[in-house]
Design an enzyme around this catalytic site. Structure first.
Site: not given
Ligand code: NAD
Ligand code: 0WE
Length: 274
Positions: A161, A168
């Site tokens: 990720y 995020k």
């Protein structure tokens, strides 16, 4: 019908698998009026299809990489819903995330670049602030709210990720700062942290299949979440029932975040050391 008479702008539809597609479907089901936006010409047809299905009032281009595109889009939104005694709208849904594909495959330290990092933060995090600027005056008229989508990779490291986890984390901080900035105008700002779901954005990810399979064993609910479970939570957060909630990140992940170590994995390690 929880959202009868309410008006929402939905970004982030790219296919029928999009979380934003399910959110548009759920908002329509609850009686809301919609304006849908698309990132570029390639997605125009798909979003027009969604517009037909959900009876959208307008379908507009909004590329969050460009201030001019955001301004042009919201000039039309604010014109369309900016007239009359009941002017304004009730929410903006930000369901947008992007990093260059190379950054999402491999060792974090090796694959993360300055340029990829800038793009990921610009498109996935700053864009929430840009949409808030563009909609602020119209949301204030109706005590509207802003909703975004995030992922647990912001709080803990997840394989591959990578830079999206940084973006995020920044997005979630943005939710808290926007909530603080806009709260006195009656505008709420929240996020849903969704568990892994197969969509366009995740279909290119190599480890995705294995992650989805593993979740069926280690989440408390022993399954993955669906787009509609995320969308139903969106309905709640965008509704008056959530009038006391702002600056919040709601986990919709079948409980994945609550597990420190799963019994299944412990059993696996016992078996392998025999
Ligand atoms: P998706 O690919 O269907 O949606 C991503 C959207 O981002 C697309 O519609 C794309 O057009 C849009 N986008 C990218 N660049 C843009 C730009 N410059 N301007 C405007 N739009 C742009 O995938 P999804 O999984 O539905 O993703 C929606 C949101 O949910 C994302 O923020 C994603 O990070 C988040 N999320 C997804 C999952 C998952 O497992 N699928 C889990 C948690 C959170
Ligand atoms: O936020 C996301 C998707 C993020 C994403 C995906 C892509 C693929 C195509 C951002 N940019 C791009 N760029 C592309 O070119 N998710 C939460 C879904 C997701 O993505 C992962 C995941 C999960 C879950 C990437 C690696 C590991 C897990």
């Amino acid at each position: 019908m929880l959202l009868q008479g309410k008006r929402f702008v939905v970004t982030g539809i790219a296919s029928q698998l999009s979380i934003a597609w399910a959110i548009a479907e759920a908002l329509h089901r609850e009686g809301a009026s919609l304006i849908l936006t698309y990132a570029n010409d390639k997605l125009k047809k798909r979003v027009e299809k969604a517009g037909e299905v959900f009876g959208a009032e307008l379908i507009l281009e909004c590329d969050v990489a460009s201030d001019a595109s955001i301004e042009a889009c919201f000039a039309q939104v604010n014109e369309h819903w900016g007239r009359g005694v009941d002017d304004g709208y009730d929410g903006v849904i930000h369901a947008i995330g992007f990093a260059p594909a190379d950054e999402l495959n491999g060792d974090f330290t090796d694959v993360t670049t300055r340029e990829g990092s800038q793009i990921a933060h610009d498109i996935s995090s700053y864009s929430l602030v840009a949409l808030a600027k563009a909609s602020r005056s119209m949301l204030a008229k109706r005590q509207g709210s802003i909703l975004t989508l995030t992922y647990l990779g912001s709080q803990v490291a997840m394989p591959n990720y990578n830079v999206m986890g940084m973006a995020k984390a920044s997005l979630e901080a943005g939710v808290r700062y926007l909530a603080t900035s806009l709260g006195s105008e009656g505008i709420r700002v929240n996020a849903i942290s969704a568990g892994a779901i197969r969509t366009l954005a995740s279909s290119g990810i190599k480890s995705m299949r294995d992650m989805l399979t593993l979740n069926e064993h280690i989440t408390p609910l022993k399954r993955n979440v669906t787009q509609m479970e995320v969308a139903n939570t969106a309905v709640f957060l965008l509704s008056d029932w959530a009038s006391g909630i702002t600056g919040e990140v709601v986990m919709v992940d079948a409980g994945f975040h609550a597990v420190g170590m799963s019994t299944e994995l412990l059993t696996l390690s016992k078996d392998s050391s025999k």
